[in-house]
Design an enzyme around this catalytic site. Structure first.
Site, short mmCIF file in Angstrom:
data_model
loop_
_atom_site.label_atom_id
_atom_site.label_comp_id
_atom_site.label_asym_id
_atom_site.label_seq_id
_atom_site.Cartn_x
_atom_site.Cartn_y
_atom_site.Cartn_z
N ARG A 14 35.40 46.86 43.37
CA ARG A 14 35.82 48.24 43.07
C ARG A 14 36.05 48.36 41.57
NH1 ARG A 14 41.02 46.29 43.66
NH2 ARG A 14 40.86 45.71 45.82
N SER A 37 34.58 42.63 33.18
CA SER A 37 36.00 42.48 33.48
C SER A 37 36.49 43.43 34.57
CB SER A 37 36.79 42.68 32.19
OG SER A 37 36.31 41.76 31.24
N ASP A 62 36.91 38.31 32.12
CA ASP A 62 37.54 38.03 30.82
C ASP A 62 38.65 36.98 30.92
OD1 ASP A 62 39.12 39.84 32.21
OD2 ASP A 62 39.37 41.27 30.56
C1 BGC Z 1 40.25 44.02 36.09
C2 BGC Z 1 40.16 42.54 35.81
C3 BGC Z 1 40.36 42.27 34.34
C4 BGC Z 1 41.61 42.94 33.82
C5 BGC Z 1 41.79 42.75 32.32
C6 BGC Z 1 41.53 44.60 35.49
O1 BGC Z 1 41.54 45.98 35.66
O2 BGC Z 1 40.23 44.26 37.47
O3 BGC Z 1 38.92 42.03 36.23
O4 BGC Z 1 40.44 40.89 34.14
O5 BGC Z 1 41.56 44.32 34.10
O6 BGC Z 1 40.71 43.22 31.61
#
Ligand code: BGC
Length: 478
Positions: free
Chosen positions: A169, A154, A207
């Site tokens: 990142r 995620s 996610d």
């Molecule tokens: C991430 C996402 C993720 C979201 C929720 C963010 O910090 O960059 O990829 O879907 O958090 O988990």
């Protein structure tokens, strides 16, 4: 003395000279309807910009999942979900032809030191968790075969296909060395290989993508999958003809693909978001200043810290908790979202639950006025979070002309923070001017199992494990 904007009832018995300073906080944290609309309109433009060849603040990552599941997916898939707080491991069985599934799962709390250690430590720890799960549950494939493994990662990744993911990142204050700019799959494969685990990574998903797949599987009216938890983000299905950055790929005219927006990065160039001095401090003290500006204003990881900074400021100004030792409150990230949620749920006469939280967590003994003022500040902070969150959802729906649809939302804050959903829905109502008698046209519905069944569906789609036309060399074991 300027009157308080809402003259909240809970402050009615406090003399005005003890609450006048709250006017400034109301001004900082209140986002009125016209501002919500303005933010949403800018958000729509930024989503489009992210799809362009030049790109913009919002990555709009192409996931290579080109269709929704049709209900014929079948098989057994192992899934791992590395979220902001836990690693969740699931063993999912999808029976063909039924929009139903069985799964067993276990959660492992991510140790804090892993979040800022080396890549090798992180991948070894994940492989250890998977190994112990497979051993405990006696999960073994037949001789010579492997299980399909879907990896929910995620964080923003660039994907040239569904089986890889180059980390753009870290977010959510992770800072693991040696991973940014690299494909996470070979790195995890090395760790899995060291433990001789009989698995093969067949899909890397976000996610939000898992949530979109899982909730659409149950309810085809779902057009957006979103997470509101430690972090905040959303995914939706886009027509490829609207994605200029895919133009050279020679895709079919009617092709579609799920876009993981990564919209936590919205307005990194600070054009429209109403940043307060507290937002600037949260950004400055974060691991990656200047990134994820929208996420830092709304997500669960940051709303506790926001409250903490406000409380410390007010204590230092002698406006709250007078004469008390706030040493424990001074610790960075000492307040988490649960504190806010407990406070807002406390409707007892003496705000007893709040009092206990203050005592147990910070050795503080607030008086009744302190508690009420704190509770009001909490409502301002979380209401702003919910209202700004609504802008992202509104923008995706507006951009896609999905003005009547369902949104599947997963995440601890959305599911457990009472009042969050109704505040966000109210903001949607204001953004779209729904008539008072109309039900919510865009309904935010709690969704679960994105990281279990959602990821398993992604694996099935990636390997062609529909009951008809199975095409993969790796069987999803049935
Ligand atoms: C991430 C996402 C993720 C979201 C929720 C963010 O910090 O960059 O990829 O879907 O958090 O988990």
């Amino acid at each position: 003395m300027p009157p308080l904007r809402y003259r909240p009832e809970m402050l009615a018995d406090i003399p005005e000279e003890r609450t006048y300073f709250l006017k400034q906080y109301e001004d900082w944290f209140t986002v009125e309807t016209p501002e919500l609309k303005k933010i949403t309109d800018h958000f729509v433009k930024e989503l489009d910009k992210g799809l362009s060849k030049e790109g913009g603040n919002i990555p709009m990552n192409v996931t290579w999942i080109t269709a929704f599941p049709n209900g014929c997916e079948e098989g057994r898939v192992l899934t791992i979900d590395m979220g902001g707080t836990n690693l969740r491991v699931c063993d999912v069985y999808l029976p063909a032809g039924r929009r139903d599934f069985e799964q067993t799962q276990r959660k492992y709390k991510l140790p804090e030191e892993i979040k800022t250690g080396s890549g090798e430590q992180l991948w070894d720890w994940i492989a250890d968790c998977l190994k112990s799960f497979m051993e405990d549950k006696r999960i073994e494939p037949p001789e010579g075969e492997k299980f399909s493994l879907a990896f929910t990662f995620s964080f923003p990744v660039y994907q040239s296909d569904i089986k890889c993911g180059v980390l753009q990142r870290w977010t959510k204050n992770f800072n693991v060395t040696g991973v940014e700019g690299h494909d996470v799959v070979p790195q995890l494969e090395v760790a899995l290989g060291k433990k001789h685990l009989p698995v093969e990574i067949v899909a890397v998903i976000n996610d939000t993508t898992g949530t979109l797949l899982a909730s659409h599987y149950r309810d085809p009216h779902v057009k957006v999958g979103s997470i509101f938890s430690t972090g905040c983000n959303a995914a939706y299905m886009e027509d490829c003809k609207n994605i200029p950055k895919l133009q050279e790929q020679g895709l079919a005219e009617d092709a579609t693909v799920i876009i993981n927006t990564e919209y936590g990065a919205f307005d990194n160039d600070r054009k429209v978001l109403p940043l307060t001095p507290f937002d600037r401090r949260i950004d400055q003290q974060s691991v990656q200043p200047g990134t994820q500006i929208y996420e830092k204003m709304v997500a669960g990881l940051y709303i506790g810290e926001m409250l903490r900074l406000v409380l410390v400021t007010l204590c230092e100004e002698g406006k709250l908790l007078q004469g008390q030792d706030i040493t424990r409150l001074r610790r960075e990230n000492a307040v988490d979202a649960t504190f806010l949620s407990i406070a807002e749920l406390d409707i007892s006469e003496g705000l007893q639950d709040m009092r206990v939280e203050f005592e147990e967590n910070f050795s503080l003994s607030p008086n009744m006025h302190d508690l009420k003022i704190c509770r009001y500040l909490i409502s301002l902070i979380s209401k702003r979070a919910a209202r700004l969150y609504a802008c992202g959802i509104a923008a995706i729906c507006k951009k896609n002309n999905a003005l009547k649809c369902h949104v599947g939302v997963d995440g601890a804050v959305f599911n457990k923070y009472s009042g969050f959903k109704s505040r966000a829905s109210q903001a949607l109502r204001e953004i779209f001017d729904w008539p008072a008698e109309e039900l919510d046209l865009i309904a935010l519905n709690p969704s679960e199992d994105g990281s279990g069944v959602g990821a398993a569906l992604a694996a099935a789609l990636a390997t062609g494990c529909e009951s008809k036309g199975r095409s993969s060399k790796i069987a999803c074991l049935v």
